[in-house]
Design a protein around this motif. Structure first.
Motif, mmCIF file in Angstrom:
data_model
loop_
_atom_site.group_PDB
_atom_site.id
_atom_site.type_symbol
_atom_site.label_atom_id
_atom_site.label_comp_id
_atom_site.label_asym_id
_atom_site.label_seq_id
_atom_site.Cartn_x
_atom_site.Cartn_y
_atom_site.Cartn_z
ATOM 1 N N GLN A 2 0.755 -1.314 0.003
ATOM 2 C CA GLN A 2 -0.124 0.015 -0.003
ATOM 3 C C GLN A 2 0.924 1.429 0.082
ATOM 4 O OE1 GLN A 2 -2.755 -0.054 -0.641
ATOM 5 N NE2 GLN A 2 -4.085 -1.971 0.248
ATOM 6 N N ARG A 3 1.968 1.121 0.815
ATOM 7 C CA ARG A 3 2.832 2.234 0.877
ATOM 8 C C ARG A 3 3.219 2.535 -0.487
ATOM 9 N NH1 ARG A 3 4.342 3.835 5.552
ATOM 10 N NH2 ARG A 3 6.047 5.464 5.842
ATOM 11 N N GLY A 4 3.951 1.637 -1.246
ATOM 12 C CA GLY A 4 4.414 1.868 -2.545
ATOM 13 C C GLY A 4 3.325 2.496 -3.559
ATOM 14 N N ALA A 5 2.187 1.748 -3.397
ATOM 15 C CA ALA A 5 1.137 2.508 -4.272
ATOM 16 C C ALA A 5 0.817 3.898 -3.975
ATOM 17 C CB ALA A 5 -0.363 1.623 -4.018
ATOM 18 N N LEU A 6 0.812 4.260 -2.611
ATOM 19 C CA LEU A 6 0.753 5.639 -2.156
ATOM 20 C C LEU A 6 1.857 6.357 -2.710
ATOM 21 C CD1 LEU A 6 -0.613 5.074 1.304
ATOM 22 C CD2 LEU A 6 -1.883 6.175 -0.239
ATOM 23 N N LEU A 7 3.010 5.908 -2.789
ATOM 24 C CA LEU A 7 4.119 6.938 -3.121
ATOM 25 C C LEU A 7 4.114 6.928 -4.784
ATOM 26 C CD1 LEU A 7 6.724 5.534 -1.176
ATOM 27 C CD2 LEU A 7 6.123 7.946 -1.063
ATOM 28 N N ASP A 8 3.543 5.857 -5.491
ATOM 29 C CA ASP A 8 3.353 6.002 -7.076
ATOM 30 C C ASP A 8 2.198 6.837 -7.189
ATOM 31 O OD1 ASP A 8 4.451 4.988 -9.489
ATOM 32 O OD2 ASP A 8 2.446 4.174 -9.747
ATOM 33 N N ALA A 9 1.243 7.181 -6.593
ATOM 34 C CA ALA A 9 0.075 8.038 -6.694
ATOM 35 C C ALA A 9 0.704 9.327 -6.555
ATOM 36 C CB ALA A 9 -0.912 7.709 -5.824
ATOM 37 N N ALA A 10 1.555 9.477 -5.370
ATOM 38 C CA ALA A 10 1.990 10.971 -5.247
ATOM 39 C C ALA A 10 2.746 11.357 -6.199
ATOM 40 C CB ALA A 10 2.847 10.971 -3.761
ATOM 41 N N ARG A 11 3.647 10.482 -6.872
ATOM 42 C CA ARG A 11 4.498 10.755 -8.058
ATOM 43 C C ARG A 11 3.500 11.247 -8.971
ATOM 44 N NH1 ARG A 11 6.819 5.921 -6.639
ATOM 45 N NH2 ARG A 11 8.598 6.133 -5.475
ATOM 46 N N THR A 12 2.412 10.682 -9.233
ATOM 47 C CA THR A 12 1.586 10.887 -10.294
ATOM 48 C C THR A 12 0.959 12.470 -10.297
ATOM 49 O OG1 THR A 12 1.273 8.564 -11.000
ATOM 50 C CG2 THR A 12 -0.475 10.297 -11.896
ATOM 51 N N LEU A 13 0.469 12.379 -8.938
ATOM 52 C CA LEU A 13 -0.099 13.782 -8.672
ATOM 53 C C LEU A 13 0.805 14.980 -8.818
ATOM 54 C CD1 LEU A 13 -2.414 12.490 -5.384
ATOM 55 C CD2 LEU A 13 -3.087 13.427 -7.933
ATOM 56 N N LEU A 14 2.178 14.749 -8.411
ATOM 57 C CA LEU A 14 2.891 15.622 -8.155
ATOM 58 C C LEU A 14 3.698 16.170 -9.745
ATOM 59 C CD1 LEU A 14 5.442 14.756 -5.432
ATOM 60 C CD2 LEU A 14 3.996 16.956 -5.563
ATOM 61 N N SER A 15 3.556 15.144 -10.825
ATOM 62 C CA SER A 15 3.808 15.269 -12.016
ATOM 63 C C SER A 15 2.751 16.012 -12.653
ATOM 64 C CB SER A 15 4.298 14.169 -12.820
ATOM 65 O OG SER A 15 3.098 13.284 -12.955
ATOM 66 N N GLU A 16 1.303 15.726 -12.415
ATOM 67 C CA GLU A 16 0.388 16.335 -13.229
ATOM 68 C C GLU A 16 0.058 17.824 -12.597
ATOM 69 O OE1 GLU A 16 -2.720 13.436 -12.554
ATOM 70 O OE2 GLU A 16 -1.964 11.815 -14.125
ATOM 71 N N GLY A 17 0.082 17.913 -11.285
ATOM 72 C CA GLY A 17 -0.372 19.126 -10.826
ATOM 73 C C GLY A 17 0.387 19.669 -9.828
ATOM 74 N N GLY A 18 1.669 19.378 -9.416
ATOM 75 C CA GLY A 18 2.695 20.062 -8.482
ATOM 76 C C GLY A 18 1.931 19.737 -7.364
ATOM 77 N N THR A 19 2.503 20.360 -6.110
ATOM 78 C CA THR A 19 2.451 20.281 -4.661
ATOM 79 C C THR A 19 1.007 20.377 -4.290
ATOM 80 O OG1 THR A 19 3.156 22.448 -4.132
ATOM 81 C CG2 THR A 19 4.618 20.683 -3.849
ATOM 82 N N GLU A 20 0.356 21.356 -5.214
ATOM 83 C CA GLU A 20 -1.191 21.719 -4.843
ATOM 84 C C GLU A 20 -2.079 20.439 -4.987
ATOM 85 O OE1 GLU A 20 0.401 23.702 -7.141
ATOM 86 O OE2 GLU A 20 1.101 24.893 -5.634
ATOM 87 N N ALA A 21 -1.587 19.554 -6.005
ATOM 88 C CA ALA A 21 -2.359 18.380 -6.290
ATOM 89 C C ALA A 21 -2.261 17.082 -5.436
ATOM 90 C CB ALA A 21 -2.176 17.767 -7.725
ATOM 91 N N LEU A 22 -1.421 17.246 -4.536
ATOM 92 C CA LEU A 22 -0.607 16.307 -3.734
ATOM 93 C C LEU A 22 -1.687 16.564 -2.260
ATOM 94 C CD1 LEU A 22 0.701 13.715 -2.834
ATOM 95 C CD2 LEU A 22 2.585 15.333 -2.007
ATOM 96 N N THR A 23 -2.862 16.130 -2.336
ATOM 97 C CA THR A 23 -3.772 16.072 -0.933
ATOM 98 C C THR A 23 -4.127 14.493 -0.556
ATOM 99 O OG1 THR A 23 -5.560 15.876 -2.267
ATOM 100 C CG2 THR A 23 -4.772 18.144 -1.845
ATOM 101 N N PHE A 24 -4.263 14.431 0.623
ATOM 102 C CA PHE A 24 -4.905 12.932 1.087
ATOM 103 C C PHE A 24 -5.962 12.713 0.481
ATOM 104 C CE2 PHE A 24 -2.062 12.343 5.327
ATOM 105 C CZ PHE A 24 -1.003 12.699 4.381
ATOM 106 N N PRO A 25 -7.205 13.364 0.193
ATOM 107 C CA PRO A 25 -8.173 12.784 -0.719
ATOM 108 C C PRO A 25 -7.990 12.322 -1.951
ATOM 109 C CG PRO A 25 -8.854 14.726 0.538
ATOM 110 C CD PRO A 25 -7.210 14.623 0.828
ATOM 111 N N ALA A 26 -6.980 13.178 -2.592
ATOM 112 C CA ALA A 26 -6.468 12.780 -3.793
ATOM 113 C C ALA A 26 -5.918 11.457 -3.967
ATOM 114 C CB ALA A 26 -5.766 13.841 -4.797
ATOM 115 N N LEU A 27 -4.891 11.137 -3.003
ATOM 116 C CA LEU A 27 -3.928 9.937 -2.895
ATOM 117 C C LEU A 27 -5.011 8.795 -2.609
ATOM 118 C CD1 LEU A 27 -1.177 11.034 -0.538
ATOM 119 C CD2 LEU A 27 -0.959 9.964 -2.931
ATOM 120 N N ALA A 28 -5.994 9.041 -1.687
ATOM 121 C CA ALA A 28 -7.108 7.916 -1.456
ATOM 122 C C ALA A 28 -7.774 7.606 -2.684
ATOM 123 C CB ALA A 28 -8.103 8.562 -0.198
ATOM 124 N N GLU A 29 -8.220 8.378 -3.297
ATOM 125 C CA GLU A 29 -8.923 8.363 -4.662
ATOM 126 C C GLU A 29 -8.111 7.540 -5.507
ATOM 127 O OE1 GLU A 29 -10.840 10.947 -8.355
ATOM 128 O OE2 GLU A 29 -10.791 11.632 -6.403
#
Length: 179
Positions: A2-29
């Motif tokens: 799960q931790r790896g999946a969360l980190l991969d999701a975080a990478r995607t969010l950061l690459s798509e929208g920067g730090t503003e996109a990195l939110t816990f609701p977005a990670l959960a989704e």
């Protein structure tokens, strides 16, 4: 897992929208986890970014080091140092490193990141000493400043083509490191 999946999701969010996109609701989704489950793995956004840096920075640094090892002259090592870092700008791992906001991280996390960055700078010191710099560590830090400025310029989507920025940074680095 799960931790790896969360980190991969975080990478995607950061690459798509920067730090503003990195939110816990977005990670959960992105991971299909409940928002409360995300908090079981990370206490804050800063903790996510800190772990991404701890995981991704060594991989990034190894790529720079490998590029430098393939270079035969000190000048070629400087060029490889600059080019490889700038080639990594679009990489999702790099986005995590660049996304660090000092205001979001505690002093311990900032220190870990500074130490990792110091390792990157240390890679080029020997080449700069060979080129005749009397203060090669200072020259390395200034050279990294050129790289960092080029990274920001590329990421901002500047008017110049990214390749023009890379070529200008390489030229500045090579002309500036000859002492």
């Amino acid at each position: 897992m799960q931790r790896g999946a969360l980190l991969d999701a975080a990478r995607t969010l950061l690459s798509e929208g920067g730090t503003e996109a990195l939110t816990f609701p977005a990670l959960a989704e992105r991971t299909g986890l409940a928002r409360s489950s995300v908090y079981e793995y990370f206490r804050s956004r800063a903790a996510v970014v800190e772990e991404l840096c701890a995981v991704d920075f060594p991989v990034w640094a190894a790529e720079v080091e490998t590029a430098m090892e393939g270079a035969e002259t000190p000048e070629a090592k400087v060029e490889a140092y600059v080019r490889r870092q700038l080639a990594l700008v679009g990489d999702r791992r790099h986005r995590a490193v660049v996304a660090i906001s000092a205001g979001e991280l505690d002093a311990g996390a900032r220190e870990k990141i500074r130490a990792a960055h110091g390792g990157l700078i240390a890679m080029i010191v020997e080449a700069l000493a060979t080129l005749g710099h009397t203060q090669p560590r200072l020259a390395a830090m200034l050279l990294q400043g050129v790289v960092d400025a080029a990274v920001r310029r590329i990421e901002l989507g500047a008017a110049e083509d990214p390749e023009e920025i890379v070529e200008a940074a390489v030229a500045m680095a090579l002309n500036g490191v000859r002492g």
